[in-house]
Scaffold this active site. Structure first.
Site, PDB file in Angstrom:
ATOM      1  N   HIS A   7     -49.307 -30.259  80.364  1.00  0.00           N
ATOM      2  CA  HIS A   7     -48.196 -29.477  79.835  1.00  0.00           C
ATOM      3  C   HIS A   7     -47.842 -29.952  78.424  1.00  0.00           C
ATOM      4  O   HIS A   7     -47.413 -31.095  78.230  1.00  0.00           O
ATOM      5  CB  HIS A   7     -46.984 -29.646  80.755  1.00  0.00           C
ATOM      6  N   HIS A  49     -42.793 -25.373  70.953  1.00  0.00           N
ATOM      7  CA  HIS A  49     -42.161 -24.728  72.102  1.00  0.00           C
ATOM      8  C   HIS A  49     -40.917 -23.933  71.744  1.00  0.00           C
ATOM      9  O   HIS A  49     -40.779 -22.767  72.098  1.00  0.00           O
ATOM     10  CB  HIS A  49     -41.793 -25.766  73.167  1.00  0.00           C
TER      11      HIS A  49
END
Length: 236
Positions: A7, A49
Site C-alpha cells: 500500500h 494520495h
C-alpha cells in the site's frame, strides 16, 4: 496464497508514495504495488494520495494548483523521519519505469474528469506508451471514471473501490465491467468472496495491517491483500 500488494509502497515504515517506499516493497518481494494519481497544473500525472500536499510534504496547497516544478521542489520524505529527507513526489512515468516487470501496478485514480478533465485518456495513453497497460489495474472510488476508462480501453483491467457495505457490490462491478472489487477489509466475509468469484470477479481488500485481520482475509479466500506492511502479509 493471495497477492501481496504494498500500500503506497511500504507505507508502514517508509514515506508513502515515494520511490524509497516502493523500492522497499520491491525488496520485500511484493506481487504488486498500490499507489495514487493526481494531475498537476501543467498536466503531469503524479503519485500522491491527498489532493493537497500539506500532510506528506513540507509544502501547502492543492496538487492541481501546482506545476510539476513546484511540486518536485517539496520534500516528501522528512515527515516520516530525517533519514528520508530529500524524497520527492514521483511522476507516474518515473514509477512505471522503475517497477520490475513482474510486479503488477494497482493504480488508484483519485478523481476522474470531474476534477481533471480528460485524465482517463491521458492515463491510458501513458500506460500504452510505456507498455504497461496489461500489468496495470486502475481502481477508483470515482465509478464514473471507471466507466469512462472502460469506454476508452475495454481491455484495461479495472477495480471498483468501496468503503461501505454495499447491497450489491458484485452487480455494480459487473455493470461497470470491472475485473475486481476493492472493498474495505472489514466488510469482507467468505460469502462475499464466493459471490464475487461466482461472477468472475477478484477481491482485493484494503488496508489490512493487523495480523488477525490478515489471517481473517486469507481464510476468506481473497485474491489480494493491500497492506502498509507487506512483510507481515508474506510472513503470516
Amino acid at each position: 496464497m493471495p497477492q501481496v500488494i504494498g500500500h503506497r509502497g511500504a507505507a508502514g515504515t517508509h514515506p508513502e508514495n515515494t520511490m524509497v517506499s516502493f523500492q522497499r516493497a520491491f525488496e520485500i518481494g511484493v506481487d504488486g504495488i498500490e499507489f495514487d494519481v493526481h494531475r498537476t497544473l501543467d498536466g503531469h500525472l503524479v503519485v500522491i494520495h491527498d489532493p493537497a500536499v500539506d500532510r506528506t510534504t513540507n509544502g501547502s496547497g492543492l496538487v492541481m494548483a501546482m506545476t510539476l516544478e513546484q511540486l518536485r521542489s517539496l520534500d516528501a520524505g522528512a515527515w516520516k523521519g530525517p533519514q528520508f529527507a530529500g524524497q520527492r513526489v514521483p511522476t507516474l512515468q518515473e514509477l512505471v519505469r522503475a517497477t520490475p516487470p513482474n510486479v503488477r501496478l494497482y493504480l488508484e485514480l483519485k478523481a476522474g474528469s470531474v476534477h481533471y478533465p480528460g485524465i482517463e485518456q491521458e492515463l491510458v495513453d501513458l500506460l500504452k506508451a510505456e507498455g504497461a497497460l496489461e500489468r496495470t489495474q486502475i481502481s477508483s472510488f470515482d465509478h464514473r471514471a471507471l466507466v469512462r476508462l472502460k469506454e476508452i480501453a475495454p481491455e484495461l483491467p479495472l477495480g471498483m473501490l468501496t468503503s461501505c457495505n454495499h447491497v450489491d457490490p458484485v452487480g455494480m462491478a459487473r455493470e461497470i465491467g470491472c475485473e475486481a472489487i476493492h472493498p474495505m477489509w472489514y466488510w469482507v466475509t467468505p460469502d462475499y468472496v464466493e459471490a464475487a468469484h461466482a461472477a468472475g470477479l477478484k477481491v482485493n481488500v484494503w488496508t489490512v495491517d493487523e495480523p488477525t485481520a490478515i489471517t481473517m482475509m486469507k481464510a476468506a479466500g481473497v485474491d489480494g491483500i493491500i497492506s502498509n506492511f507487506p512483510e507481515r502479509v508474506k510472513s503470516a
